[in-house]
Design an enzyme around this catalytic site. Structure first.
Site, PDB file in Angstrom:
ATOM      1  CG  ASP A 348      -1.521   0.969   1.718  1.00  0.00           C
ATOM      2  OD1 ASP A 348      -1.952   2.113   0.555  1.00  0.00           O
ATOM      3  OD2 ASP A 348      -1.549   1.806   2.681  1.00  0.00           O
ATOM      4  CG  ASP A 531      -1.872   2.443   6.790  1.00  0.00           C
ATOM      5  OD1 ASP A 531      -2.234   2.352   5.274  1.00  0.00           O
ATOM      6  OD2 ASP A 531      -1.972   3.620   6.733  1.00  0.00           O
ATOM      7  CG  ASP A 535      -4.637  -0.875   3.171  1.00  0.00           C
ATOM      8  OD1 ASP A 535      -4.660  -1.229   2.176  1.00  0.00           O
ATOM      9  OD2 ASP A 535      -4.264   0.281   3.608  1.00  0.00           O
TER      10      ASP A 535
END
Length: 642
Positions: A348, A531, A535
């Site tokens: 990410d 995080d 996600d």
């Protein structure tokens, strides 16, 4: 393979209530002692340790014998009961077999060995029960993001009514007041505001919402009022689909459990048949009952998978302890083992490769403004000072970092989506969004109606991000893939700074899941690092997942296999290396355990293995593999490329 470390607790999430009816009371995290498995495991462990202490100090058997008995009963009744139920269904699992082996050990005087085996069973079951309960808690807690009620505009367009969000239908018009959460996915009809969509897209900055823009259930409205037309049934909202994706991804792990159970079934059946044969065949050839029983019980001891269990767990548990000392929480031995299997990494952007907070990267006064960089920044920061907007906080922080004095602001006003205005030192100053650069957010500063300069702000890249991506590339042989909900320009900037070439931007949660599935469908084992709530589905869908702990959402932290508590990105490749070292030691230990078990079994079958030697060989192999596994407790094992 022994089942005591896996398989007794399902990893499938419990059914989740409809996303439009979140609980009225705050979500509570399941405490470990609230689980019956944990209470029984604690009782078994305490009884065993007390009995062991008395045993080692030479106390009479009547003092520690009852304590061992308590450990047997409290730790073994549940797997024994489950094993008997399986027998009723005409299946045989290793749990029951290990209970029988523990009882067999007690029958020939090896009470300590059997009690230790029982305690291992009970403890592993409690840990798996806790992991399952906590994940289910987090999924249910996600539903709290969606409000229980919404303000619906009446059919005549002049009135308002408060209705449960569950009763909303496509086509309804909602009034979203400042500071309220959006009740359903829809599109803005009129009004201008900003929405905090971090829970959906991961974008750290509020997004301007104007007529025609899409809004999502559970996102937080800013300072403006919006009228929104509902375009999705509340049960089909993005936030509801995140819950569904996490549940579905968690269920996809069940085939691994089923594979382990099939191995256990074959082992259990084979060992029972072999034990019966070792007992019965000598009787047919005239051996007396006592000798035949002693041989069979010796076989049960030396052929039991206790050594295999301890061959596997010490390396993994040592690796978990080592990782924990360095700020990485790996949730289970299974998770530690899976981390070492990955061959591809997906990352990410916001909050993972970046800090997740904007910062001023460039101050550009216009040549005819009469201002230098410090004067322009001080002017903008003075006007922004009363604002709570993330961009405003970043501008003020930049001015403070330079030690600039800020004049007081008067007549402050904020316009959602446009910026702020204030009177600073007798001048009317505005700070608002300008045309965005390809890789940053730009704000324009005016004084008395004339532009005097611009400020460029962007999400700060973590200093360790380039080194981390390089290390992951070296470990896996493939450069990580960047998966982000942010726009293409910001993603390209981060990719260029970290040396990544496979960049996929503008992804909603299901888009990240699709990307992970696509990589895994091509035969890769993917580690996903993220995080946010957005996600969590990808963390659950990936072969292994790591969550950043400092700003990570509850759902991401509970869904991931490991959590970086200290928020140090460099620990990602370090824990992967540690896992690979643990896997190598597991293989070594399994070979050692297999050699000992095979040798002792053959000795018992072909020759005459004295019971003391059988127990000594069995315990010796256990100690040997245990000590070998503890090597990973050394500090040097953390970062050494083994």
């Amino acid at each position: 393979m022994c089942s005591c470390m896996v398989g007794r607790v399902s990893t499938t999430l419990a059914p989740t209530p409809a996303p439009t009816a979140p609980p009225a009371t705050p979500r509570r995290r399941t405490r470990i002692l609230a689980l019956p498995e944990a209470r029984w495991a604690l009782a078994a462990t305490v009884a065993f340790l007390l009995g062991l202490a008395l045993d080692l100090t030479g106390a009479p058997a009547w003092t520690y014998g009852p304590l061992y008995a308590v450990a047997y009963v409290t730790g073994g009744w549940e797997p024994a009961l489950e094993g008997l139920r399986a027998l009723r269904e005409k299946t045989l699992d290793v749990d029951l077999l290990m209970i029988v082996a523990a009882l067999g050990a007690a029958a020939i005087g090896q009470v300590l060995d059997g009690a230790l085996l029982i305690v291992i069973f009970a403890t592993s079951g409690a840990l798996e029960a806790l992991a399952t309960a906590r994940t289910a808690d987090s999924v249910r807690g996600l539903l709290d993001l969606a409000p229980t009620t919404a303000t619906r505009v009446t059919d005549d367009g002049d009135g308002e009514e408060t209705v449960p969000t569950a009763d909303l239908t496509v086509g309804d018009t909602l009034l979203i007041r400042p500071g309220e959460r959006v009740g359903a996915d829809g599109r803005v009809l009129d009004g201008t505001s900003e929405a905090d969509e971090a829970t959906i897209t991961g974008e750290p900055l509020p997004v301007v919402k104007r007529p025609g823009d899409e809004v999502f259930a559970g996102t937080l409205n800013g300072a403006g009022a919006l009228r929104v037309r509902v375009e999705r049934d509340p049960a089909d909202s993005v936030i509801a689909r995140i819950v569904t994706l996490v549940e579905e991804a968690s269920r996809t792990k069940a085939p691994t459990q089923l594979f382990i159970e099939r191995i256990e079934q074959r082992y259990a059946v084979g060992m029972v048949l072999a034990t019966l044969a070792v007992f019965g065949v000598p009787l047919l050839f005239g051996e007396n009952l006592t000798d035949a029983l002693l041989r069979a019980m010796t076989f049960m001891i030396v052929a039991s998978p206790c050594a295999v269990v301890l061959a596997t767990m010490p390396p993994l548990l040592s690796a978990i302890a080592n990782a924990g000392r360095h700020g990485v929480l790996v949730k289970s031995a299974v998770a530690m083992e899976r981390l070492g299997e990955i061959d591809t990494t997906a990352l990410d952007k916001t909050g993972t490769l970046t800090e997740g907070a904007p910062e001023v990267t460039d101050v550009r006064p216009l040549p005819d403004s009469g201002l230098d960089e410090d004067a322009l920044l001080a002017l903008a920061a003075a006007a922004e000072y009363p604002s709570e907007h993330p961009l405003a906080r970043a501008v003020v922080a930049a001015a403070r970092a330079r030690g600039l004095a800020l004049a007081p602001a008067e007549d402050f006003t904020a316009t959602p989506g446009r910026g702020v205005a204030a009177t600073v030192a007798g001048h009317t100053v505005t700070v608002g969004r300008a045309d965005a650069d390809s890789d940053a957010t730009a704000v324009e500063v005016t004084r008395d109606g004339r532009p005097v300069g611009t400020l460029a702000l962007t999400d700060r890249l973590r200093a360790e991000a380039p080194a981390t991506t390089a290390a992951l590339t070296a470990l896996t042989g493939t450069a990580p893939v960047l998966l982000t909900g942010d726009h293409a320009g910001a993603a390209a900037r981060v990719a260029e700074a970290t040396g990544l070439t496979d960049v996929r931007s503008g992804l909603l949660p299901e888009g990240k899941v699709d990307a992970v599935h696509g990589l895994q469908d091509s035969g890769r084992k993917v580690l996903f690092v993220g995080d946010g709530v957005n996600d969590a589905p990808a963390l659950a869908a990936a072969h292994s997942g790591i969550a950043m702990g400092r700003a990570g959402s509850d759902l991401a932290l509970e869904t991931a296999d490991a959590v970086i508590v200290r928020d140090e990105l460099t620990t990602v490749p370090a824990v992967v290396r540690l896992s690979r070292a643990a896997r190598r030691l597991v293989v070594q230990n399994l070979v050692i355990a297999g050699v000992f078990i095979t040798g002792l079994v053959l000795w018992d079958l072909i020759g005459h293995l004295p019971l003391p030697l059988g127990v000594a060989g069995h315990e010796g192999s256990t100690v040997l593999v245990g000590l070998n596994g503890l090597r990973l407790l050394r500090e040097s094992a953390w970062s050494q490329d083994r």
